[in-house]
Design a protein around this motif. Structure first.
Motif, PDB file in Angstrom:
ATOM      1  N   SER A  84       0.835  -0.803   0.456  1.00  0.00           N
ATOM      2  CA  SER A  84       0.355   0.072   0.421  1.00  0.00           C
ATOM      3  C   SER A  84       0.217   1.723   0.380  1.00  0.00           C
ATOM      4  CB  SER A  84      -1.119  -0.249   1.290  1.00  0.00           C
ATOM      5  OG  SER A  84      -2.031   1.081   1.172  1.00  0.00           O
ATOM      6  N   ASP A  85       0.163   1.716  -0.122  1.00  0.00           N
ATOM      7  CA  ASP A  85       0.773   3.680  -0.028  1.00  0.00           C
ATOM      8  C   ASP A  85      -0.314   4.753  -0.600  1.00  0.00           C
ATOM      9  OD1 ASP A  85      -0.859   4.202  -2.919  1.00  0.00           O
ATOM     10  OD2 ASP A  85       1.287   3.785  -4.235  1.00  0.00           O
ATOM     11  N   GLN A  86       0.205   5.563  -0.413  1.00  0.00           N
ATOM     12  CA  GLN A  86      -1.386   6.902  -0.181  1.00  0.00           C
ATOM     13  C   GLN A  86      -2.253   7.338  -1.169  1.00  0.00           C
ATOM     14  OE1 GLN A  86       1.669  10.336   0.707  1.00  0.00           O
ATOM     15  NE2 GLN A  86       0.984  10.399   2.811  1.00  0.00           N
ATOM     16  N   SER A  87      -1.401   6.719  -2.330  1.00  0.00           N
ATOM     17  CA  SER A  87      -2.412   6.427  -3.769  1.00  0.00           C
ATOM     18  C   SER A  87      -3.367   5.404  -3.469  1.00  0.00           C
ATOM     19  CB  SER A  87      -1.750   7.133  -4.861  1.00  0.00           C
ATOM     20  OG  SER A  87      -1.278   4.945  -5.320  1.00  0.00           O
ATOM     21  N   LYS A  88      -3.204   4.883  -2.894  1.00  0.00           N
ATOM     22  CA  LYS A  88      -4.225   3.717  -2.252  1.00  0.00           C
ATOM     23  C   LYS A  88      -4.565   3.491  -1.317  1.00  0.00           C
ATOM     24  CE  LYS A  88      -1.576  -0.458  -4.620  1.00  0.00           C
ATOM     25  NZ  LYS A  88      -0.110  -1.049  -4.786  1.00  0.00           N
TER      26      LYS A  88
ATOM     27  N   LYS B 101      -5.819   6.399  -0.290  1.00  0.00           N
ATOM     28  CA  LYS B 101      -7.198   7.846  -0.578  1.00  0.00           C
ATOM     29  C   LYS B 101      -7.973   7.228  -1.650  1.00  0.00           C
ATOM     30  CE  LYS B 101      -3.871  11.729   0.358  1.00  0.00           C
ATOM     31  NZ  LYS B 101      -3.242  12.565  -1.143  1.00  0.00           N
ATOM     32  N   ALA B 102      -7.499   6.110  -2.313  1.00  0.00           N
ATOM     33  CA  ALA B 102      -8.596   5.346  -3.636  1.00  0.00           C
ATOM     34  C   ALA B 102      -9.600   4.749  -2.768  1.00  0.00           C
ATOM     35  CB  ALA B 102      -7.623   4.469  -4.305  1.00  0.00           C
TER      36      ALA B 102
ATOM     37  N   ARG C 111     -11.850   6.573  -0.467  1.00  0.00           N
ATOM     38  CA  ARG C 111     -13.284   7.421  -1.857  1.00  0.00           C
ATOM     39  C   ARG C 111     -14.055   6.094  -2.168  1.00  0.00           C
ATOM     40  NH1 ARG C 111     -12.809  12.735  -2.981  1.00  0.00           N
ATOM     41  NH2 ARG C 111     -11.217  13.628  -2.655  1.00  0.00           N
TER      42      ARG C 111
ATOM     43  N   LEU D  31       0.536   6.486   6.621  1.00  0.00           N
ATOM     44  CA  LEU D  31      -0.833   6.059   6.184  1.00  0.00           C
ATOM     45  C   LEU D  31      -2.614   6.158   6.772  1.00  0.00           C
ATOM     46  CD1 LEU D  31       0.316   3.192   4.103  1.00  0.00           C
ATOM     47  CD2 LEU D  31       0.195   5.373   3.469  1.00  0.00           C
TER      48      LEU D  31
ATOM     49  N   THR E 184      -3.444   9.208   6.893  1.00  0.00           N
ATOM     50  CA  THR E 184      -3.507   9.754   5.121  1.00  0.00           C
ATOM     51  C   THR E 184      -5.225   9.529   5.115  1.00  0.00           C
ATOM     52  OG1 THR E 184      -1.085   9.507   4.220  1.00  0.00           O
ATOM     53  CG2 THR E 184      -3.289   9.063   2.466  1.00  0.00           C
TER      54      THR E 184
ATOM     55  N   GLU F 186      -8.177  11.542   3.762  1.00  0.00           N
ATOM     56  CA  GLU F 186      -8.760  11.468   3.157  1.00  0.00           C
ATOM     57  C   GLU F 186     -10.322  11.255   3.129  1.00  0.00           C
ATOM     58  OE1 GLU F 186      -9.695  11.236  -1.055  1.00  0.00           O
ATOM     59  OE2 GLU F 186      -7.596  12.283   0.234  1.00  0.00           O
TER      60      GLU F 186
END
Length: 168
Positions: free
Chosen positions: A112-116, A118-119, A122, A149, A152, A156
């Protein structure tokens, strides 16, 4: 003073069969809800039948104000089912839901990372909406989650909720 909410855990639901759960655990959970509601009618009552979320409809019917979904439970279909059952019984609105993000999204070791993060946040909000939802994890933490994370995720959920509400 006093509790602002109470949560009942059935942590062993994954270890017993559905018929055994319905025969042995469910009557106790119904009795617990009735007694707590009698003693503390203004205190919201949450329930987490870990591994037995198939019982969430019956738990809503038993009087729990919030049902928790584990990671294996589809949030969108759970929300729809609870709303449909509440409307059909005249008990609308449906109870709130809690969960059910996979805590693996908080671990770089799980890819995982910040974009995952956030996704995933959402997607939960898009699937079930921002109301009558406690955005939460569907399982406990292992202790190796990345604090960045975690932050994040919290940020988010707040940012996406505000955007969704502003668009309505």
């Amino acid at each position: 003073a006093g509790a602002h909410m109470l949560q009942v855990f059935e942590a062993m639901g994954m270890w017993i069969s559905r018929p055994a759960f319905e025969k042995w655990a469910m009557p106790c959970m119904v009795k617990i809800a009735a007694e707590l509601k009698k003693r503390h009618p203004d205190v919201p009552l949450l329930v987490f039948p870990r591994g037995a979320c198939y019982a969430n409809a019956a738990l809503q019917e038993a009087g729990y104000d919030v049902v928790t979904m584990d990671c294996a439970t589809d949030a969108k279909s759970t929300r729809a089912m609870l709303e449909e059952l509440a409307a059909a019984s005249g008990a609308s609105p449906a109870c709130a839901i809690q969960g059910n993000l996979d805590p693996a999204i908080l671990r770089p070791s799980a890819g995982s990372d910040q974009s995952k993060v956030k996704a995933a946040a959402r997607q939960l909000l898009e699937d079930v909406g921002t109301q009558a939802l406690i955005a939460n994890l569907g399982e406990g933490l292992l202790g190796n989650e990345d604090p960045v994370l975690v932050k994040t995720l919290v940020d988010e959920i707040h940012e996406a909720s505000e955007e969704i509400l502003a668009a309505v």
